[in-house]
Design a protein around this motif. Structure first.
Motif, PDB file in Angstrom:
ATOM      1  N   HIS A  14       0.637  -0.182  13.123  1.00 61.99           N
ATOM      2  CA  HIS A  14       0.921   0.415  12.033  1.00 61.99           C
ATOM      3  C   HIS A  14       1.030   1.945  12.158  1.00 61.99           C
ATOM      4  O   HIS A  14      -0.176   2.401  12.327  1.00 61.99           O
ATOM      5  CB  HIS A  14       0.341   0.001  10.500  1.00 61.99           C
ATOM      6  CG  HIS A  14       1.005   0.574   9.207  1.00 61.99           C
ATOM      7  ND1 HIS A  14       1.936  -0.024   8.631  1.00 61.99           N
ATOM      8  CD2 HIS A  14       0.789   1.726   8.905  1.00 61.99           C
ATOM      9  CE1 HIS A  14       2.303   1.019   7.624  1.00 61.99           C
ATOM     10  NE2 HIS A  14       1.772   1.779   7.600  1.00 61.99           N
ATOM     11  N   GLU A 133       7.856  -0.849   5.054  1.00 64.53           N
ATOM     12  CA  GLU A 133       6.538  -1.140   4.109  1.00 64.53           C
ATOM     13  C   GLU A 133       7.086  -1.173   2.647  1.00 64.53           C
ATOM     14  O   GLU A 133       7.161   0.075   2.023  1.00 64.53           O
ATOM     15  CB  GLU A 133       5.378  -0.128   4.571  1.00 64.53           C
ATOM     16  CG  GLU A 133       4.327  -0.179   3.647  1.00 64.53           C
ATOM     17  CD  GLU A 133       3.048   0.502   4.522  1.00 64.53           C
ATOM     18  OE1 GLU A 133       3.359   1.799   4.798  1.00 64.53           O
ATOM     19  OE2 GLU A 133       2.094   0.163   4.307  1.00 64.53           O
ATOM     20  N   HIS A 206      -1.215  -5.127   2.027  1.00 58.97           N
ATOM     21  CA  HIS A 206      -0.959  -4.492   0.687  1.00 58.97           C
ATOM     22  C   HIS A 206      -0.475  -5.741  -0.139  1.00 58.97           C
ATOM     23  O   HIS A 206      -0.469  -5.609  -1.520  1.00 58.97           O
ATOM     24  CB  HIS A 206       0.357  -3.653   0.860  1.00 58.97           C
ATOM     25  CG  HIS A 206       0.163  -2.419   1.427  1.00 58.97           C
ATOM     26  ND1 HIS A 206      -0.651  -1.273   0.471  1.00 58.97           N
ATOM     27  CD2 HIS A 206       0.202  -1.648   2.766  1.00 58.97           C
ATOM     28  CE1 HIS A 206      -0.689  -0.127   1.471  1.00 58.97           C
ATOM     29  NE2 HIS A 206      -0.241  -0.317   2.660  1.00 58.97           N
ATOM     30  N   HIS A 226      -2.358  -3.680   9.087  1.00 57.38           N
ATOM     31  CA  HIS A 226      -3.248  -2.623   8.950  1.00 57.38           C
ATOM     32  C   HIS A 226      -4.259  -2.952   7.831  1.00 57.38           C
ATOM     33  O   HIS A 226      -4.087  -2.297   6.704  1.00 57.38           O
ATOM     34  CB  HIS A 226      -2.616  -1.369   8.946  1.00 57.38           C
ATOM     35  CG  HIS A 226      -1.629  -1.255   7.864  1.00 57.38           C
ATOM     36  ND1 HIS A 226      -0.410  -1.932   7.647  1.00 57.38           N
ATOM     37  CD2 HIS A 226      -1.372   0.064   6.979  1.00 57.38           C
ATOM     38  CE1 HIS A 226      -0.059  -1.503   6.466  1.00 57.38           C
ATOM     39  NE2 HIS A 226      -0.322  -0.485   6.057  1.00 57.38           N
TER      40      HIS A 226
HETATM   41 ZN    ZN Z   1       0.108   0.934   4.283  1.00 57.15          ZN
END
Ligand code: ZN
Length: 350
Positions: A14, A133, A206, A226
Protein backbone atom coordinates in the motif's frame (compact mmCIF):
# COMPACT_ATOMS: atom_id res chain seq x y z
CA UNK A 1 23.08 -12.22 3.91
CA UNK A 2 22.64 -8.96 2.04
CA UNK A 3 25.11 -8.02 -0.63
CA UNK A 4 25.84 -4.30 -0.45
CA UNK A 5 25.48 -3.82 -4.20
CA UNK A 6 22.31 -5.84 -4.69
CA UNK A 7 19.24 -4.66 -2.76
CA UNK A 8 16.60 -7.23 -1.82
CA UNK A 9 13.58 -6.38 -4.03
CA UNK A 10 10.60 -4.96 -2.18
CA UNK A 11 6.95 -5.16 -3.25
CA UNK A 12 4.76 -2.94 -1.10
CA UNK A 13 1.08 -3.64 -0.30
CA UNK A 14 0.00 0.00 0.00
CA UNK A 15 1.11 3.52 -0.84
CA UNK A 16 -0.64 6.84 -1.42
CA UNK A 17 1.79 8.31 -3.96
CA UNK A 18 -0.99 8.94 -6.48
CA UNK A 19 -2.93 11.02 -3.93
CA UNK A 20 0.17 13.14 -3.34
CA UNK A 21 0.71 13.63 -7.09
CA UNK A 22 -2.97 14.49 -7.62
CA UNK A 23 -2.89 17.03 -4.80
CA UNK A 24 0.20 18.56 -6.39
CA UNK A 25 -1.58 18.92 -9.74
CA UNK A 26 -1.93 16.15 -12.32
CA UNK A 27 -0.13 18.14 -15.04
CA UNK A 28 3.14 17.86 -13.16
CA UNK A 29 2.66 14.32 -11.89
CA UNK A 30 5.38 12.73 -14.00
CA UNK A 31 7.94 15.37 -12.99
CA UNK A 32 6.96 15.03 -9.33
CA UNK A 33 7.29 11.27 -9.62
CA UNK A 34 10.77 11.42 -11.16
CA UNK A 35 12.12 13.28 -8.17
CA UNK A 36 10.47 14.85 -5.14
CA UNK A 37 12.03 16.68 -2.21
CA UNK A 38 9.32 15.78 0.28
CA UNK A 39 7.48 12.71 -1.07
CA UNK A 40 8.07 9.28 0.41
CA UNK A 41 8.19 7.74 -3.07
CA UNK A 42 9.83 8.82 -6.30
CA UNK A 43 11.82 6.96 -8.93
CA UNK A 44 15.19 7.95 -7.53
CA UNK A 45 14.33 6.82 -4.02
CA UNK A 46 12.68 3.65 -5.36
CA UNK A 47 15.87 2.74 -7.21
CA UNK A 48 18.06 3.40 -4.16
CA UNK A 49 15.83 1.39 -1.81
CA UNK A 50 15.14 -1.61 -4.04
CA UNK A 51 11.47 -0.54 -4.01
CA UNK A 52 10.40 -2.53 -7.05
CA UNK A 53 6.62 -2.61 -7.05
CA UNK A 54 3.51 -1.73 -5.07
CA UNK A 55 -0.22 -1.43 -4.81
CA UNK A 56 -0.79 2.23 -5.77
CA UNK A 57 -3.98 3.48 -4.10
CA UNK A 58 -6.54 5.80 -5.68
CA UNK A 59 -8.28 7.74 -2.92
CA UNK A 60 -10.86 10.53 -2.89
CA UNK A 61 -10.00 12.48 0.27
CA UNK A 62 -12.58 13.97 2.60
CA UNK A 63 -13.31 17.55 1.70
CA UNK A 64 -14.01 20.50 3.89
CA UNK A 65 -12.42 20.93 7.25
CA UNK A 66 -11.52 17.31 8.06
CA UNK A 67 -8.10 17.08 9.62
CA UNK A 68 -6.20 13.94 10.49
CA UNK A 69 -6.05 13.60 14.27
CA UNK A 70 -2.87 14.27 16.22
CA UNK A 71 -2.87 10.66 17.45
CA UNK A 72 -2.33 11.61 21.08
CA UNK A 73 -4.10 8.79 22.96
CA UNK A 74 -6.70 8.23 24.01
CA UNK A 75 -8.41 9.54 20.86
CA UNK A 76 -11.71 8.99 19.12
CA UNK A 77 -12.15 11.16 16.06
CA UNK A 78 -15.58 11.43 14.41
CA UNK A 79 -15.65 9.88 10.93
CA UNK A 80 -15.87 12.27 8.00
CA UNK A 81 -19.26 12.27 6.24
CA UNK A 82 -20.00 10.04 3.26
CA UNK A 83 -18.62 11.35 -0.02
CA UNK A 84 -21.17 11.64 -2.86
CA UNK A 85 -20.71 9.20 -5.76
CA UNK A 86 -20.28 11.86 -8.47
CA UNK A 87 -17.61 13.75 -6.54
CA UNK A 88 -15.70 10.58 -5.71
CA UNK A 89 -15.91 9.29 -9.29
CA UNK A 90 -14.42 12.51 -10.66
CA UNK A 91 -11.41 12.28 -8.33
CA UNK A 92 -10.87 8.58 -8.98
CA UNK A 93 -10.96 9.10 -12.77
CA UNK A 94 -8.36 11.85 -12.46
CA UNK A 95 -6.14 9.68 -10.27
CA UNK A 96 -6.49 6.63 -12.54
CA UNK A 97 -5.46 9.01 -15.32
CA UNK A 98 -2.31 9.96 -13.41
CA UNK A 99 -1.41 6.29 -13.05
CA UNK A 100 -2.01 5.77 -16.78
CA UNK A 101 0.17 8.77 -17.55
CA UNK A 102 3.03 7.51 -15.38
CA UNK A 103 2.77 4.21 -17.27
CA UNK A 104 2.73 5.97 -20.66
CA UNK A 105 5.74 8.08 -19.66
CA UNK A 106 7.66 4.90 -18.78
CA UNK A 107 7.98 5.77 -15.08
CA UNK A 108 6.20 2.63 -13.90
CA UNK A 109 4.40 -0.34 -15.43
CA UNK A 110 0.70 -0.75 -14.66
CA UNK A 111 0.25 -4.52 -14.23
CA UNK A 112 -2.93 -6.57 -14.35
CA UNK A 113 -1.60 -10.04 -13.47
CA UNK A 114 1.15 -11.60 -11.43
CA UNK A 115 2.94 -12.56 -14.64
CA UNK A 116 2.93 -8.95 -15.87
CA UNK A 117 4.28 -7.84 -12.52
CA UNK A 118 7.10 -10.39 -12.54
CA UNK A 119 8.03 -9.43 -16.08
CA UNK A 120 8.06 -5.69 -15.28
CA UNK A 121 10.17 -6.14 -12.18
CA UNK A 122 12.58 -8.43 -14.02
CA UNK A 123 13.01 -5.66 -16.59
CA UNK A 124 13.84 -3.14 -13.88
CA UNK A 125 10.48 -1.34 -14.18
CA UNK A 126 8.53 -0.27 -11.12
CA UNK A 127 5.50 -2.60 -11.10
CA UNK A 128 2.15 -1.07 -10.12
CA UNK A 129 -1.14 -2.71 -9.13
CA UNK A 130 -4.07 -0.26 -9.20
CA UNK A 131 -5.93 -0.21 -5.86
CA UNK A 132 -8.89 1.90 -4.77
CA UNK A 133 -9.19 2.80 -1.07
CA UNK A 134 -12.90 3.31 -0.37
CA UNK A 135 -15.49 2.42 -3.02
CA UNK A 136 -17.42 5.71 -3.13
CA UNK A 137 -16.74 5.97 -6.88
CA UNK A 138 -18.88 2.90 -7.48
CA UNK A 139 -22.67 3.20 -7.51
CA UNK A 140 -25.13 0.53 -6.45
CA UNK A 141 -25.42 -0.85 -10.00
CA UNK A 142 -21.61 -1.49 -10.00
CA UNK A 143 -21.26 -0.37 -13.65
CA UNK A 144 -18.31 1.95 -12.94
CA UNK A 145 -16.54 -1.06 -11.43
CA UNK A 146 -16.44 -2.69 -14.87
CA UNK A 147 -14.97 0.46 -16.40
CA UNK A 148 -12.35 0.80 -13.68
CA UNK A 149 -11.48 -2.87 -14.10
CA UNK A 150 -10.81 -2.21 -17.80
CA UNK A 151 -8.60 0.71 -16.73
CA UNK A 152 -6.53 -1.72 -14.65
CA UNK A 153 -8.17 -1.75 -11.22
CA UNK A 154 -7.33 -5.01 -9.45
CA UNK A 155 -7.89 -4.28 -5.75
CA UNK A 156 -10.58 -2.48 -3.73
CA UNK A 157 -11.15 -1.57 -0.12
CA UNK A 158 -14.97 -1.33 0.18
CA UNK A 159 -14.45 1.46 2.71
CA UNK A 160 -11.80 3.86 3.87
CA UNK A 161 -12.73 4.88 7.38
CA UNK A 162 -15.90 6.84 6.48
CA UNK A 163 -19.05 4.82 5.70
CA UNK A 164 -20.08 3.93 2.14
CA UNK A 165 -23.18 2.28 0.69
CA UNK A 166 -21.17 -0.94 0.97
CA UNK A 167 -20.09 -1.01 4.61
CA UNK A 168 -18.56 0.64 7.62
CA UNK A 169 -14.98 1.49 8.41
CA UNK A 170 -13.14 1.74 11.68
CA UNK A 171 -12.69 5.22 13.17
CA UNK A 172 -9.39 6.75 14.27
CA UNK A 173 -9.81 5.44 17.79
CA UNK A 174 -7.32 4.29 20.43
CA UNK A 175 -7.64 2.14 22.38
CA UNK A 176 -10.30 0.21 20.50
CA UNK A 177 -10.78 -2.65 18.10
CA UNK A 178 -12.76 -3.04 14.91
CA UNK A 179 -15.78 -4.58 16.62
CA UNK A 180 -17.93 -1.49 16.25
CA UNK A 181 -21.14 -2.48 14.49
CA UNK A 182 -22.80 -4.07 11.49
CA UNK A 183 -20.89 -5.64 8.61
CA UNK A 184 -21.28 -5.28 4.87
CA UNK A 185 -24.60 -4.04 3.54
CA UNK A 186 -26.47 -6.01 0.88
CA UNK A 187 -24.85 -3.69 -1.68
CA UNK A 188 -21.48 -4.49 -0.09
CA UNK A 189 -22.08 -8.22 -0.43
CA UNK A 190 -22.97 -7.59 -4.09
CA UNK A 191 -19.73 -5.65 -4.56
CA UNK A 192 -17.66 -8.44 -3.03
CA UNK A 193 -19.38 -11.01 -5.23
CA UNK A 194 -18.75 -8.93 -8.37
CA UNK A 195 -15.10 -8.48 -7.36
CA UNK A 196 -14.76 -12.27 -7.02
CA UNK A 197 -16.20 -12.72 -10.52
CA UNK A 198 -13.95 -10.11 -12.14
CA UNK A 199 -10.80 -11.09 -10.24
CA UNK A 200 -10.47 -8.00 -8.04
CA UNK A 201 -8.88 -8.35 -4.60
CA UNK A 202 -11.04 -7.20 -1.67
CA UNK A 203 -8.89 -5.39 0.89
CA UNK A 204 -10.15 -5.44 4.49
CA UNK A 205 -7.79 -2.78 5.92
CA UNK A 206 -10.11 -0.02 7.27
CA UNK A 207 -13.17 -2.35 7.30
CA UNK A 208 -14.76 -2.98 10.65
CA UNK A 209 -14.58 -6.45 12.16
CA UNK A 210 -18.04 -7.65 11.08
CA UNK A 211 -17.24 -6.57 7.50
CA UNK A 212 -13.94 -8.45 7.67
CA UNK A 213 -15.73 -11.69 8.56
CA UNK A 214 -18.33 -11.06 5.83
CA UNK A 215 -15.55 -10.99 3.22
CA UNK A 216 -14.26 -14.31 4.57
CA UNK A 217 -17.77 -15.80 4.55
CA UNK A 218 -18.00 -14.89 0.85
CA UNK A 219 -15.13 -17.32 0.27
CA UNK A 220 -12.49 -14.75 -0.68
CA UNK A 221 -8.95 -14.82 0.69
CA UNK A 222 -8.70 -12.36 3.57
CA UNK A 223 -6.29 -9.57 2.75
CA UNK A 224 -5.31 -6.56 4.85
CA UNK A 225 -2.89 -4.55 2.73
CA UNK A 226 -1.74 -2.17 5.50
CA UNK A 227 -2.60 -3.18 9.07
CA UNK A 228 -0.67 -4.31 12.15
CA UNK A 229 -1.02 -6.50 15.24
CA UNK A 230 -3.69 -5.32 17.70
CA UNK A 231 -2.13 -7.30 20.55
CA UNK A 232 0.96 -5.03 20.27
CA UNK A 233 -0.71 -1.72 19.35
CA UNK A 234 -4.39 -1.91 20.34
CA UNK A 235 -5.93 0.69 18.01
CA UNK A 236 -9.03 0.18 15.87
CA UNK A 237 -7.03 -0.12 12.61
CA UNK A 238 -4.99 -3.09 13.79
CA UNK A 239 -5.94 -6.78 13.59
CA UNK A 240 -6.78 -9.12 16.44
CA UNK A 241 -5.09 -12.48 16.76
CA UNK A 242 -8.24 -14.21 15.44
CA UNK A 243 -8.17 -11.98 12.34
CA UNK A 244 -4.47 -12.63 11.74
CA UNK A 245 -5.03 -16.38 12.07
CA UNK A 246 -7.94 -16.20 9.60
CA UNK A 247 -5.81 -14.32 7.07
CA UNK A 248 -3.27 -17.14 7.11
CA UNK A 249 -5.92 -19.87 7.03
CA UNK A 250 -7.66 -18.27 4.03
CA UNK A 251 -4.51 -17.99 1.90
CA UNK A 252 -4.48 -14.21 2.22
CA UNK A 253 -1.77 -11.69 3.09
CA UNK A 254 -1.31 -8.97 5.72
CA UNK A 255 1.03 -6.05 4.99
CA UNK A 256 2.88 -4.35 7.87
CA UNK A 257 1.97 -0.65 8.05
CA UNK A 258 4.96 1.63 8.78
CA UNK A 259 2.75 4.50 10.05
CA UNK A 260 4.07 5.40 13.48
CA UNK A 261 0.69 5.40 15.28
CA UNK A 262 -0.05 1.86 14.07
CA UNK A 263 3.35 0.56 15.27
CA UNK A 264 3.60 2.35 18.61
CA UNK A 265 2.18 0.26 21.49
CA UNK A 266 0.71 3.45 22.95
CA UNK A 267 -0.92 4.47 19.64
CA UNK A 268 1.12 7.68 19.38
CA UNK A 269 2.46 9.13 16.15
CA UNK A 270 5.94 8.95 17.64
CA UNK A 271 8.67 9.45 15.01
CA UNK A 272 11.25 7.74 17.22
CA UNK A 273 9.69 4.25 16.93
CA UNK A 274 12.47 1.90 15.87
CA UNK A 275 12.93 -1.24 13.81
CA UNK A 276 12.57 -3.27 17.02
CA UNK A 277 8.83 -2.54 16.84
CA UNK A 278 8.65 -3.47 13.14
CA UNK A 279 10.21 -6.80 14.13
CA UNK A 280 7.87 -7.28 17.10
CA UNK A 281 4.78 -6.80 14.89
CA UNK A 282 6.17 -8.96 12.08
CA UNK A 283 7.13 -11.78 14.46
CA UNK A 284 3.68 -11.78 16.01
CA UNK A 285 1.96 -11.66 12.62
CA UNK A 286 4.08 -14.59 11.43
CA UNK A 287 3.26 -16.57 14.59
CA UNK A 288 -0.46 -16.17 13.89
CA UNK A 289 -0.79 -15.96 10.09
CA UNK A 290 2.25 -17.97 9.04
CA UNK A 291 5.38 -17.00 7.15
CA UNK A 292 3.69 -17.17 3.72
CA UNK A 293 1.07 -14.58 4.71
CA UNK A 294 3.09 -11.64 6.04
CA UNK A 295 4.49 -8.82 3.93
CA UNK A 296 4.75 -5.02 3.83
CA UNK A 297 2.06 -2.35 3.33
CA UNK A 298 4.02 0.81 4.07
CA UNK A 299 1.40 3.59 3.82
CA UNK A 300 4.15 5.78 2.30
CA UNK A 301 2.76 9.20 1.32
CA UNK A 302 -0.32 8.46 3.47
CA UNK A 303 0.90 8.22 7.08
CA UNK A 304 3.66 9.72 9.25
CA UNK A 305 6.84 7.66 8.88
CA UNK A 306 9.40 6.94 11.59
CA UNK A 307 12.84 8.57 11.48
CA UNK A 308 14.44 5.15 10.91
CA UNK A 309 12.50 4.73 7.62
CA UNK A 310 11.57 8.20 6.32
CA UNK A 311 10.97 7.16 2.70
CA UNK A 312 11.26 4.22 0.29
CA UNK A 313 14.92 5.05 -0.41
CA UNK A 314 15.75 3.59 3.00
CA UNK A 315 13.97 0.24 2.60
CA UNK A 316 17.23 -1.70 2.75
CA UNK A 317 17.81 -0.43 6.31
CA UNK A 318 14.75 -2.45 7.28
CA UNK A 319 16.14 -5.45 5.40
CA UNK A 320 19.36 -5.11 7.39
CA UNK A 321 17.36 -4.93 10.63
CA UNK A 322 15.45 -8.12 9.73
CA UNK A 323 18.74 -9.81 8.96
CA UNK A 324 20.14 -8.68 12.31
CA UNK A 325 17.05 -10.07 14.07
CA UNK A 326 17.77 -13.51 12.60
CA UNK A 327 14.88 -13.70 10.12
CA UNK A 328 17.02 -15.56 7.56
CA UNK A 329 17.43 -14.95 3.84
CA UNK A 330 14.44 -16.96 2.63
CA UNK A 331 11.99 -15.42 5.09
CA UNK A 332 13.28 -11.92 4.33
CA UNK A 333 12.67 -12.45 0.61
CA UNK A 334 9.16 -13.69 1.32
CA UNK A 335 8.28 -10.71 3.50
CA UNK A 336 9.90 -8.21 1.14
CA UNK A 337 8.19 -9.33 -2.08
CA UNK A 338 7.61 -13.02 -2.66
CA UNK A 339 4.52 -13.42 -0.48
CA UNK A 340 2.68 -10.62 -2.26
CA UNK A 341 3.80 -11.87 -5.66
CA UNK A 342 2.74 -15.46 -4.98
CA UNK A 343 -0.64 -14.17 -3.79
CA UNK A 344 -1.07 -12.05 -6.94
CA UNK A 345 -0.10 -15.05 -9.09
CA UNK A 346 -2.89 -17.15 -7.61
CA UNK A 347 -5.50 -14.40 -7.29
CA UNK A 348 -5.44 -12.23 -10.40
CA UNK A 349 -6.67 -13.74 -13.60
CA UNK A 350 -6.36 -12.02 -16.94
ZN1 ZN B 1 -5.28 3.42 4.51
Amino acid sequence: MKSESQPVPVFDGHNDAILRLWMGGGQTASDQFRSSATGHIDLKKAHTGGYSGAFFALFAPPHGAFKMPAFQPPYDEPLPPELPYDQALQVIIEQAGILARLDRDGLLKLCRTGAELRSAMANGQLGAIMHMEGAEAIGPDLTSLDLLYEAGLRSIGPVWSRPTIFGHGVPFRYPSDGDIGAGLTDAGKGLVSRCATLGIIVDTSHLNMAGFWDVGDAGLPLVATHSNAHSISPGARNLTDAQLRAIGDSGGVVGLNFGTMFLDPGGRADPSVGFDLFIKHLSHMIDLAGEDAVAFGSDFDGAPMPQCLPDCGRMQSLVTALDGAGFGADLIKKICAENWMAFLDRTLHT
